[in-house]
Design a protein around this motif. Sequence first.
Motif: not given
Ligand code: SF4
Lengths: 153, 382
Positions: B96-98, B124-127, B183, B185-186, B189, B192, B334-335
């Motif tokens: 994922k980006p993070c 990644c749109g988020g978790v 989350r 933080n996501c 974020c 993307k 910002n993970c």
């Molecule tokens: S912080 Fe959240 S949205 Fe950003 S890359 Fe990580 S999991 Fe995906």
Amino acid sequence: MVKEMSDEKTKILGFCCNWCCYGGADTAGTARMQYPPNVRILRVMCSGRINPSMVFKAFKEGADGVFVGGCHRGDCHYDAGNYKWNRRAELIKDILLEFGIPEERFRFEWISASEGEKFQKTMEEFTKTIESMGPLQRTFPICSVKQQGIKAK
Amino acid sequence: METQFLLAKAKDKELAKRGECGGAISALFKYLLDQGLVDGVLNLRQGVDIYDGIPTLVEDSEDLMETCGSLHCAPTMFGDLISNYLSDMRLAVSVKPCDAMAIRELEKRHQINEDNLFKIGLNCGGVVMPLIAQKMIDIFYEVDPDDVVKEEIDKGKFIIKLKDGSHKSVEIDELEDQGFGRRINCQRCELKVPRNADLAGGNWGAEPGWTFIEVLTDKGKKLVKDAKKSGYIEVKIPSEKAIGMREKIENVMIKLAHKFQDKYLEENYPDTENWDEYWNRCIKCYACRDACALCFCKECDLEKDFYNDENEVVPDPLTFQGIRMSHACFSCVNCGQCEDVCPMEIPLAVIFHKMQKRYRDKTGFIAGVSEELPPLYSPEKS
Ligand code: SF4
Ligand SMILES: Cc1cc2nc3c(=O)[nH]c(=O)nc-3n(C[C@H](O)[C@H](O)[C@H](O)COP(=O)(O)OP(=O)(O)OC[C@H]3O[C@@H](n4cnc5c(N)ncnc54)[C@H](O)[C@@H]3O)c2cc1C
Ligand code: SF4
Ligand code: SF4
Ligand code: FES
């Protein structure tokens, strides 16, 4: 009680680089220039030696203000120590703010060994600023318990 | 390298079926393992249910069947897994980006060797946190969380598939307004598409059964070309319209992230009193430090006697969180790991993210993205 607090001497910790600012303090001393006795000086080899932890520790242990003095730009005896310090100092300011410590309580200057007068003036000014702000009141609750002399043990 | 856009899918029927969007990513992994170009693949496998994503080291390409698909309730982090345990292996890893951001910071610090690594990116749109997912499925979908066999995020909705084959969906906006959903933080974020990986795969702009791939490095370009030549993936060129659509969705998502940054880092940002209340909860378990990929010192300042005080029930935040901040905040990606693991629910990523943003505004350094180390480490006289 309140009176006692305000009478308490302002505590300032000054980290001074061995080669310049500490020399400046020495020059001031030799020339009998008076500077406030509130300032306690700690000699370090270079401003580049000082890390944020040391500044935070000083505030934690009750300093009302922290001063750092290094060599003028280009004069650092370890080449780039004061440039590194300068970048670090900017970050320290920002972190202190997050913990409710205003940036006026943290000051850094470039002072050479011959600048006894600049050292004296800076100390007077800084002490005045800190005195006008009063003692640092950390809002962190556990600290206030400690200030009242209650120990966990 | 000039970026390249492709649509890809696995040639292998089973991978294509099990993969999230045609299994191209799994097929690339299979190619790398079969050709002996890597010793292992680090990715995720579903454990007992969809809320249970388990980091997995795959060494036999047959086992890739078990790791197909996207898990959106798996807030994992591969950066320190690699630097701590797998640094001597040649690896391919789904990022994922993070993950990719943490890996980049670790590469710059010589904790991970870039040459040993294929970084296969996932947009990644988020978790969603597993517990939050279960709660919200119970409340908003009125479904037993154990009946969910698959989840997916599409067109702003969190969609679940039930045992009986039926689907239910709720708008993510609605979930997040009520404190559920991704989350925090996501939500903030803004990376993307992991353009710091070798390639980035995703469903945006893709036709059903295909993954849209943005090829980002020469290594990624060669991988796609060779995997195609060896018959592992099928590739075609996306239409201009598809490329435009993908870009449009990405921009909407970035805008949304900025809105959430304003909300959480400015408007609703805790004031000093609120922070004192948070810090006062700290039980000094060191979990935040241990979970942070960037905190990897063998001798940690936080454990030095010098900064400890046995009379303290709670650590002084200035010499605990403050010191950690002075070491890591300017590089924070910002993970969210620190916040996820904090047993006292202190919103740690909020303050670290805010500080990195401030550092970025002052110096231009973007953690996890910039090629060079933060200027704080620079020997330059500037
Ligand atoms: S912080 Fe959240 S949205 Fe950003 S890359 Fe990580 S999991 Fe995906
Ligand atoms: C949390 C998450 C959010 C995503 N959001 C978007 C989005 O908003 N827009 C978009 O275009 N694409 C998004 N994707 C990517 C998309 O879902 C597909 O993964 C991608 O299109 C590749 O499809 P595939 O069939 O080729 O992958 P597959 O062949 O199914 O391979 C996927 C690989 O990813 C690994 N994986 C699964 N979950 C995770 C995870 N949480 N962290 C790291 N690795 C994981 C699997 O183990 C597998 O190796 C997201 C993926 C994830 C994991
Ligand atoms: S400080 Fe927290 S959010 Fe930032 S990189 Fe470390 S674990 Fe991730
Ligand atoms: S994880 Fe939370 S409780 Fe544990 S040390 Fe970090 S801030 Fe304190
Ligand atoms: S020697 Fe004085 S600042 Fe480096």
